[in-house]
Write a protein that holds these residues in place. Structure first.
Motif, PDB file in Angstrom:
ATOM      1  N   GLN A 164       0.806  -1.219   0.000  1.00 26.24           N
ATOM      2  CA  GLN A 164       0.000   0.000   0.000  1.00 26.24           C
ATOM      3  C   GLN A 164       0.841   1.272   0.000  1.00 26.24           C
ATOM      4  N   HIS A 165       1.942   1.293   0.727  1.00 26.21           N
ATOM      5  CA  HIS A 165       2.730   2.524   0.807  1.00 26.21           C
ATOM      6  C   HIS A 165       3.424   2.859  -0.515  1.00 26.21           C
ATOM      7  N   SER A 166       3.401   1.916  -1.470  1.00 28.82           N
ATOM      8  CA  SER A 166       4.033   2.138  -2.779  1.00 28.82           C
ATOM      9  C   SER A 166       3.026   2.205  -3.928  1.00 28.82           C
ATOM     10  N   TYR A 167       1.741   1.951  -3.627  1.00 27.81           N
ATOM     11  CA  TYR A 167       0.769   1.722  -4.699  1.00 27.81           C
ATOM     12  C   TYR A 167      -0.223   2.876  -4.795  1.00 27.81           C
ATOM     13  N   GLU A 168       0.183   3.942  -5.479  1.00 21.09           N
ATOM     14  CA  GLU A 168      -0.679   5.106  -5.674  1.00 21.09           C
ATOM     15  C   GLU A 168      -1.558   4.915  -6.902  1.00 21.09           C
ATOM     16  N   VAL A 169      -2.850   5.226  -6.757  1.00 24.26           N
ATOM     17  CA  VAL A 169      -3.806   5.053  -7.847  1.00 24.26           C
ATOM     18  C   VAL A 169      -4.682   6.293  -7.968  1.00 24.26           C
ATOM     19  N   GLY A 170      -5.302   6.451  -9.136  1.00 20.23           N
ATOM     20  CA  GLY A 170      -6.175   7.590  -9.384  1.00 20.23           C
ATOM     21  C   GLY A 170      -7.599   7.346  -8.919  1.00 20.23           C
ATOM     22  N   HIS A 171      -8.405   8.386  -8.981  1.00 24.09           N
ATOM     23  CA  HIS A 171      -9.768   8.286  -8.440  1.00 24.09           C
ATOM     24  C   HIS A 171     -10.636   7.335  -9.257  1.00 24.09           C
ATOM     25  N   GLU A 172     -10.352   7.180 -10.572  1.00 25.76           N
ATOM     26  CA  GLU A 172     -11.142   6.248 -11.379  1.00 25.76           C
ATOM     27  C   GLU A 172     -10.944   4.817 -10.876  1.00 25.76           C
ATOM     28  N   PHE A 173      -9.718   4.519 -10.472  1.00 25.50           N
ATOM     29  CA  PHE A 173      -9.400   3.203  -9.925  1.00 25.50           C
ATOM     30  C   PHE A 173     -10.209   2.955  -8.657  1.00 25.50           C
ATOM     31  N   GLU A 179     -17.641   0.894  -6.693  1.00 25.08           N
ATOM     32  CA  GLU A 179     -18.840   0.519  -7.447  1.00 25.08           C
ATOM     33  C   GLU A 179     -19.100  -0.978  -7.322  1.00 25.08           C
ATOM     34  N   ALA A 180     -18.042  -1.774  -7.261  1.00 26.50           N
ATOM     35  CA  ALA A 180     -18.193  -3.221  -7.106  1.00 26.50           C
ATOM     36  C   ALA A 180     -18.711  -3.566  -5.720  1.00 26.50           C
ATOM     37  N   ASP A 181     -18.238  -2.836  -4.708  1.00 24.49           N
ATOM     38  CA  ASP A 181     -18.666  -3.076  -3.321  1.00 24.49           C
ATOM     39  C   ASP A 181     -18.217  -1.881  -2.489  1.00 24.49           C
ATOM     40  N   ALA A 182     -19.180  -1.174  -1.900  1.00 24.58           N
ATOM     41  CA  ALA A 182     -18.858   0.041  -1.141  1.00 24.58           C
ATOM     42  C   ALA A 182     -17.877  -0.219  -0.008  1.00 24.58           C
ATOM     43  N   SER A 183     -17.887  -1.450   0.535  1.00 28.82           N
ATOM     44  CA  SER A 183     -16.983  -1.758   1.646  1.00 28.82           C
ATOM     45  C   SER A 183     -15.517  -1.815   1.204  1.00 28.82           C
ATOM     46  N   ASN A 184     -15.279  -1.842  -0.101  1.00 29.11           N
ATOM     47  CA  ASN A 184     -13.892  -1.835  -0.594  1.00 29.11           C
ATOM     48  C   ASN A 184     -13.184  -0.522  -0.291  1.00 29.11           C
ATOM     49  N   ALA A 185     -13.912   0.489   0.124  1.00 29.26           N
ATOM     50  CA  ALA A 185     -13.298   1.783   0.460  1.00 29.26           C
ATOM     51  C   ALA A 185     -12.239   1.639   1.542  1.00 29.26           C
ATOM     52  N   ARG A 186     -12.346   0.612   2.368  1.00 31.29           N
ATOM     53  CA  ARG A 186     -11.388   0.449   3.470  1.00 31.29           C
ATOM     54  C   ARG A 186      -9.998   0.064   2.993  1.00 31.29           C
ATOM     55  N   PHE A 187      -9.843  -0.294   1.723  1.00 33.39           N
ATOM     56  CA  PHE A 187      -8.533  -0.674   1.216  1.00 33.39           C
ATOM     57  C   PHE A 187      -7.781   0.514   0.605  1.00 33.39           C
ATOM     58  N   PHE A 188      -8.307   1.716   0.795  1.00 33.24           N
ATOM     59  CA  PHE A 188      -7.675   2.919   0.255  1.00 33.24           C
ATOM     60  C   PHE A 188      -7.451   3.941   1.370  1.00 33.24           C
ATOM     61  N   ILE A 189      -6.293   4.589   1.323  1.00 31.26           N
ATOM     62  CA  ILE A 189      -6.024   5.725   2.195  1.00 31.26           C
ATOM     63  C   ILE A 189      -5.592   6.889   1.312  1.00 31.26           C
ATOM     64  N   PRO A 190      -5.764   8.126   1.754  1.00 29.58           N
ATOM     65  CA  PRO A 190      -5.416   9.272   0.918  1.00 29.58           C
ATOM     66  C   PRO A 190      -3.926   9.292   0.557  1.00 29.58           C
ATOM     67  N   ALA A 191      -3.648   9.700  -0.665  1.00 27.41           N
ATOM     68  CA  ALA A 191      -2.267   9.887  -1.115  1.00 27.41           C
ATOM     69  C   ALA A 191      -1.893  11.357  -0.972  1.00 27.41           C
ATOM     70  N   ASN A 195      -6.793  13.828  -5.345  1.00 33.51           N
ATOM     71  CA  ASN A 195      -7.561  12.873  -6.147  1.00 33.51           C
ATOM     72  C   ASN A 195      -6.821  11.560  -6.395  1.00 33.51           C
ATOM     73  N   HIS A 196      -5.900  11.236  -5.515  1.00 35.51           N
ATOM     74  CA  HIS A 196      -5.187   9.960  -5.595  1.00 35.51           C
ATOM     75  C   HIS A 196      -5.294   9.259  -4.235  1.00 35.51           C
ATOM     76  N   ALA A 197      -5.072   7.946  -4.272  1.00 35.52           N
ATOM     77  CA  ALA A 197      -5.148   7.148  -3.047  1.00 35.52           C
ATOM     78  C   ALA A 197      -4.090   6.061  -3.096  1.00 35.52           C
ATOM     79  N   MET A 198      -3.834   5.462  -1.948  1.00 32.61           N
ATOM     80  CA  MET A 198      -2.897   4.353  -1.840  1.00 32.61           C
ATOM     81  C   MET A 198      -3.704   3.071  -1.618  1.00 32.61           C
ATOM     82  N   PHE A 199      -3.460   2.067  -2.464  1.00 28.19           N
ATOM     83  CA  PHE A 199      -4.283   0.860  -2.481  1.00 28.19           C
ATOM     84  C   PHE A 199      -3.602  -0.303  -1.776  1.00 28.19           C
ATOM     85  N   ASP A 200      -4.350  -1.000  -0.942  1.00 31.56           N
ATOM     86  CA  ASP A 200      -3.855  -2.157  -0.196  1.00 31.56           C
ATOM     87  C   ASP A 200      -4.240  -3.441  -0.941  1.00 31.56           C
TER      88      ASP A 200
END
Length: 256
Positions: A164-173, A179-191, A195-200
């Motif tokens: 996660q600390h290396s995996y920056e993604v855009g808001h479309e990601f 959209e697939a599952d609202a609970s997936n929000a927990r796998f992202f923290i702000p970058a 408009n970017h986030a870090m993905f786990d």
């Protein structure tokens, strides 16, 4: 040369390895244990590297099998060796055949190795974000069940991948996952960037495994991007390198 899962290592009659980039013959950006058939490395170097990996796993080189990966939920069942030209288009392999090393190639994506010690069924899945979101882990478990495995008895090991600390993604990601599952929000923290986030990815893989009924899970905890012992697609892009090496991560049922 390799990283191992304590859970898988404790199973009699099974060998596995998450290979690092050390111990091979390739040079330059591919230094040194590049197992990527699809890379632009010299084919003879890749063949020798794969021979060394097969030797470490205790099998003949022709019995180290990987698929033509397409970031899909497709699973191949291996019963005998296949050659490069005829390898299936899939992102996971399962088998109950002894002395066949089944593996996946990766360079930031998640590699997950599976074993049911009682049923003597093993699997290997290539789980990048697209494959993990698309169901490759669940497909692998279901394919193992068709060979006689019981998901409650399956052990899974998550290999080196981009953390996660290396995996920056855009808001479309991010939106695709929510959209697939609202609970997936927990796998992202702000970058740091707007408009970017870090993905786990590792956390997402673990959640998918647990939800599928696999509860015995190891994780190597290795970040391929920041750890120079490993190849990283994203690191190669940031360095503007023309290509990148690929790891092979594999598992085998030893013969009687």
């Amino acid at each position: 040369m390799t990283t191992a899962s304590p859970l898988l290592s404790a199973i009699p009659g099974i060998r596995h390895a998450f290979f690092s980039r050390a111990g091979g013959v390739s040079g330059g950006i591919y230094e040194s244990l590049n197992g990527g058939i699809g890379s632009k490395d010299d084919a003879s170097n890749v063949a020798e590297n794969r021979r060394r990996m097969a030797e470490a796993l205790g099998v003949e080189p022709r019995r180290l099998l990987t698929a033509y990966q397409i970031h899909s939920p497709e699973v191949a069942v291996a019963t005998a060796p296949w050659d490069t030209a005829s390898r299936p288009r899939a992102d996971a392999i399962v088998t109950r055949t002894q002395n066949l090393a089944i593996g996946v190639t990766a360079a930031d994506c998640g590699a997950v190795l599976f074993a049911d010690p009682n049923a003597r069924v093993i699997g290997a899945a290539h789980a990048g974000w697209k494959g993990a979101l698309g169901g490759v882990l669940e497909s692998t478990i279901a394919a193992m069940e068709r060979l006689g495995a019981a998901r409650a008895g399956i052990i899974a090991a998550i290999g080196p991948l981009i953390r996660q600390h290396s995996y920056e993604v855009g808001h479309e990601f991010v939106e695709r996952f929510i959209e697939a599952d609202a609970s997936n929000a927990r796998f992202f923290i702000p970058a740091a960037r707007e408009n970017h986030a870090m993905f786990d990815l590792a956390g997402f893989i673990r959640m998918r495994l647990e939800n599928a009924g696999v509860l015995m899970i190891d994780d190597t905890g290795i970040d391929t991007y920041s750890d120079e012992r490993f190849f990283s697609y994203r690191r190669s892009v940031h360095r503007r390198e023309p290509d990148y090496g690929r790891h092979v991560h594999a598992i085998v049922l030893e013969g009687e």
